[in-house]
Design a protein around this motif. Structure first.
Motif, PDB file in Angstrom:
ATOM      1  N   ARG A 125       9.001   4.482  -0.994  1.00 45.07           N
ATOM      2  CA  ARG A 125       8.612   4.944  -2.348  1.00 45.07           C
ATOM      3  C   ARG A 125       9.734   5.739  -2.992  1.00 45.07           C
ATOM      4  NH1 ARG A 125       2.323   6.189  -1.207  1.00 45.07           N
ATOM      5  NH2 ARG A 125       1.647   4.026  -1.482  1.00 45.07           N
ATOM      6  N   LYS A 126      10.370   6.593  -2.208  1.00 41.02           N
ATOM      7  CA  LYS A 126      11.471   7.403  -2.765  1.00 41.02           C
ATOM      8  C   LYS A 126      12.620   6.491  -3.206  1.00 41.02           C
ATOM      9  CE  LYS A 126      14.138  11.533  -1.651  1.00 41.02           C
ATOM     10  NZ  LYS A 126      14.410  12.551  -0.624  1.00 41.02           N
ATOM     11  N   THR A 127      12.939   5.514  -2.378  1.00 41.19           N
ATOM     12  CA  THR A 127      14.069   4.625  -2.683  1.00 41.19           C
ATOM     13  C   THR A 127      13.785   3.740  -3.898  1.00 41.19           C
ATOM     14  OG1 THR A 127      14.542   4.538  -0.318  1.00 41.19           O
ATOM     15  CG2 THR A 127      15.616   2.897  -1.680  1.00 41.19           C
ATOM     16  N   LEU A 128      12.525   3.292  -4.023  1.00 38.33           N
ATOM     17  CA  LEU A 128      12.201   2.310  -5.069  1.00 38.33           C
ATOM     18  C   LEU A 128      11.664   2.965  -6.338  1.00 38.33           C
ATOM     19  CD1 LEU A 128      10.592  -0.264  -2.635  1.00 38.33           C
ATOM     20  CD2 LEU A 128      12.752  -0.564  -3.874  1.00 38.33           C
ATOM     21  N   ASP A 129      11.643   4.293  -6.359  1.00 35.63           N
ATOM     22  CA  ASP A 129      11.152   5.028  -7.521  1.00 35.63           C
ATOM     23  C   ASP A 129      11.910   4.570  -8.768  1.00 35.63           C
ATOM     24  OD1 ASP A 129       9.653   6.999  -8.814  1.00 35.63           O
ATOM     25  OD2 ASP A 129      11.359   8.365  -8.767  1.00 35.63           O
ATOM     26  N   GLY A 130      11.178   4.260  -9.830  1.00 31.70           N
ATOM     27  CA  GLY A 130      11.845   3.850 -11.067  1.00 31.70           C
ATOM     28  C   GLY A 130      11.825   2.347 -11.292  1.00 31.70           C
ATOM     29  N   ILE A 131      11.452   1.569 -10.278  1.00 30.64           N
ATOM     30  CA  ILE A 131      11.301   0.126 -10.511  1.00 30.64           C
ATOM     31  C   ILE A 131       9.817  -0.097 -10.822  1.00 30.64           C
ATOM     32  CG2 ILE A 131      11.736  -2.211  -9.670  1.00 30.64           C
ATOM     33  CD1 ILE A 131      13.662  -1.146  -7.660  1.00 30.64           C
ATOM     34  N   ASP A 132       9.525  -0.323 -12.087  1.00 27.20           N
ATOM     35  CA  ASP A 132       8.136  -0.282 -12.574  1.00 27.20           C
ATOM     36  C   ASP A 132       7.217  -1.323 -11.956  1.00 27.20           C
ATOM     37  OD1 ASP A 132       8.821   1.810 -14.126  1.00 27.20           O
ATOM     38  OD2 ASP A 132       9.022   0.642 -15.988  1.00 27.20           O
ATOM     39  N   ASN A 133       7.751  -2.495 -11.635  1.00 25.03           N
ATOM     40  CA  ASN A 133       6.852  -3.559 -11.158  1.00 25.03           C
ATOM     41  C   ASN A 133       6.809  -3.658  -9.629  1.00 25.03           C
ATOM     42  OD1 ASN A 133       9.457  -4.589 -10.973  1.00 25.03           O
ATOM     43  ND2 ASN A 133       8.839  -6.691 -11.441  1.00 25.03           N
ATOM     44  N   VAL A 134       7.188  -2.575  -8.960  1.00 25.01           N
ATOM     45  CA  VAL A 134       7.135  -2.555  -7.483  1.00 25.01           C
ATOM     46  C   VAL A 134       6.193  -1.452  -7.030  1.00 25.01           C
ATOM     47  CG1 VAL A 134       8.473  -2.144  -5.370  1.00 25.01           C
ATOM     48  CG2 VAL A 134       9.474  -3.473  -7.229  1.00 25.01           C
ATOM     49  N   GLU A 135       5.278  -1.781  -6.118  1.00 27.11           N
ATOM     50  CA  GLU A 135       4.431  -0.753  -5.492  1.00 27.11           C
ATOM     51  C   GLU A 135       4.540  -0.887  -3.975  1.00 27.11           C
ATOM     52  OE1 GLU A 135       0.071  -1.081  -5.559  1.00 27.11           O
ATOM     53  OE2 GLU A 135       0.297  -3.192  -6.112  1.00 27.11           O
ATOM     54  N   VAL A 136       4.362   0.223  -3.285  1.00 30.97           N
ATOM     55  CA  VAL A 136       4.474   0.225  -1.819  1.00 30.97           C
ATOM     56  C   VAL A 136       3.098   0.549  -1.236  1.00 30.97           C
ATOM     57  CG1 VAL A 136       5.655   1.221   0.170  1.00 30.97           C
ATOM     58  CG2 VAL A 136       6.852   1.068  -2.031  1.00 30.97           C
ATOM     59  N   VAL A 137       2.626  -0.315  -0.341  1.00 28.78           N
ATOM     60  CA  VAL A 137       1.318  -0.087   0.283  1.00 28.78           C
ATOM     61  C   VAL A 137       1.450  -0.270   1.799  1.00 28.78           C
ATOM     62  CG1 VAL A 137       0.080  -0.970  -1.761  1.00 28.78           C
ATOM     63  CG2 VAL A 137       0.522  -2.498   0.171  1.00 28.78           C
ATOM     64  N   GLY A 138       0.538   0.355   2.527  1.00 24.84           N
ATOM     65  CA  GLY A 138       0.461   0.118   3.968  1.00 24.84           C
ATOM     66  C   GLY A 138      -0.917  -0.416   4.284  1.00 24.84           C
ATOM     67  N   PHE A 139      -1.002  -1.349   5.195  1.00 26.71           N
ATOM     68  CA  PHE A 139      -2.318  -1.847   5.595  1.00 26.71           C
ATOM     69  C   PHE A 139      -2.252  -2.439   6.991  1.00 26.71           C
ATOM     70  CE2 PHE A 139      -0.246  -5.303   3.306  1.00 26.71           C
ATOM     71  CZ  PHE A 139      -0.487  -6.415   4.089  1.00 26.71           C
ATOM     72  N   ASP A 140      -3.434  -2.505   7.627  1.00 21.15           N
ATOM     73  CA  ASP A 140      -3.548  -3.144   8.939  1.00 21.15           C
ATOM     74  C   ASP A 140      -4.194  -4.503   8.740  1.00 21.15           C
ATOM     75  OD1 ASP A 140      -2.569  -0.975  10.479  1.00 21.15           O
ATOM     76  OD2 ASP A 140      -4.489   0.036  10.185  1.00 21.15           O
ATOM     77  N   GLY A 141      -4.098  -5.331   9.733  1.00 20.31           N
ATOM     78  CA  GLY A 141      -4.779  -6.626   9.658  1.00 20.31           C
ATOM     79  C   GLY A 141      -3.840  -7.730   9.246  1.00 20.31           C
ATOM     80  N   LEU A 142      -4.436  -8.850   8.871  1.00 18.45           N
ATOM     81  CA  LEU A 142      -3.652 -10.049   8.591  1.00 18.45           C
ATOM     82  C   LEU A 142      -3.033 -10.021   7.198  1.00 18.45           C
ATOM     83  CD1 LEU A 142      -5.923 -12.885  10.018  1.00 18.45           C
ATOM     84  CD2 LEU A 142      -3.657 -12.213  10.867  1.00 18.45           C
ATOM     85  N   LEU A 143      -1.776 -10.377   7.159  1.00 18.76           N
ATOM     86  CA  LEU A 143      -1.061 -10.482   5.882  1.00 18.76           C
ATOM     87  C   LEU A 143      -1.717 -11.550   4.992  1.00 18.76           C
ATOM     88  CD1 LEU A 143       1.401  -9.921   4.104  1.00 18.76           C
ATOM     89  CD2 LEU A 143       2.728 -11.432   5.607  1.00 18.76           C
ATOM     90  N   ALA A 144      -2.073 -12.673   5.587  1.00 18.59           N
ATOM     91  CA  ALA A 144      -2.658 -13.772   4.809  1.00 18.59           C
ATOM     92  C   ALA A 144      -3.979 -13.350   4.154  1.00 18.59           C
ATOM     93  CB  ALA A 144      -2.876 -14.981   5.715  1.00 18.59           C
ATOM     94  N   GLN A 145      -4.760 -12.527   4.848  1.00 16.31           N
ATOM     95  CA  GLN A 145      -6.033 -12.064   4.300  1.00 16.31           C
ATOM     96  C   GLN A 145      -5.795 -11.049   3.182  1.00 16.31           C
ATOM     97  OE1 GLN A 145      -9.052 -13.378   5.176  1.00 16.31           O
ATOM     98  NE2 GLN A 145      -9.761 -12.227   3.379  1.00 16.31           N
ATOM     99  N   TYR A 146      -4.828 -10.161   3.400  1.00 16.69           N
ATOM    100  CA  TYR A 146      -4.501  -9.164   2.362  1.00 16.69           C
ATOM    101  C   TYR A 146      -4.074  -9.888   1.074  1.00 16.69           C
ATOM    102  CZ  TYR A 146      -2.462  -5.200  -0.048  1.00 16.69           C
ATOM    103  OH  TYR A 146      -2.178  -4.235  -0.991  1.00 16.69           O
ATOM    104  N   ALA A 147      -3.269 -10.934   1.243  1.00 14.60           N
ATOM    105  CA  ALA A 147      -2.801 -11.692   0.080  1.00 14.60           C
ATOM    106  C   ALA A 147      -3.989 -12.317  -0.663  1.00 14.60           C
ATOM    107  CB  ALA A 147      -1.812 -12.767   0.529  1.00 14.60           C
TER     108      ALA A 147
END
Ligand code: PNS
Length: 159
Positions: free
Chosen positions: A56-78
């Protein structure tokens, strides 16, 4: 329709190679989710919260980027979050088999989900989080490898 994609990874810790791929994805798609996940094959050195904070600190200022953390399957999250594609960087042929296996697995789990590979910047061909950890633990200079704004935080945790 808005093109929302995900750049997933363990980011343990973030490197300049990761940031290059995320920035380029942010110029190609409407919205980029940076997904901080646990790779079952690896034991992370940084907690999920630390990895998210560094990104988040590194990407601060890029408006269309968000950082999230999650457990489980990537395909399901998508599927649950209307994400149409996974974007990943490919460094070398050695990455290919592993990435190909994941891409095909994710496609099997979610047939709507595409995987897009970006060729990594030639400056970062050799770079990985493991290299950063190894150099730091042996007292080397990691400034060519990690974003400047989080260099000290990463170094403090690794030395
Ligand atoms: O940076 P990494 O360690 O190469 O990232 C791998 C990661 C975290 C993207 C991968 O392990 C993953 O997608 N984990 C989530 C669990 C999952 O969906 N596994 C099945 C996909 S093969």
């Amino acid at each position: 329709m808005q093109k929302k994609v995900i750049c997933p990874g363990s980011f343990d810790p973030v490197t300049l190679g990761h940031i290059d791929i995320i920035r380029r994805a942010s110029r190609m798609f409407d919205h980029v989710v940076v997904g901080v996940l646990n790779n079952v094959a690896k034991t992370p050195s940084f907690s999920t919260e630390e990895r998210i904070a560094l990104l988040r600190k590194t990407l601060d200022g890029i408006d269309n980027v968000e950082v999230v953390g999650f457990d489980g399957l990537l395909a399901q999250y998508a599927k649950d979050n209307n994400i149409t594609a996974i974007v990943k960087g490919l460094r070398a042929v050695s990455d290919f088999e592993y990435e190909f296996q994941q891409a095909l697995t994710n496609k099997k789990l979610n047939s709507e989900l595409e995987t897009v590979f970006l060729t990594c910047n030639s400056d970062y061909m050799y770079l990985s989080s493991s290299i950063v950890k190894q150099v730091a633990s042996l007292g080397g200079d990691i400034s060519p490898f990690v974003p400047e704004c989080v260099h000290d935080e990463i170094l403090d945790r690794l030395k």
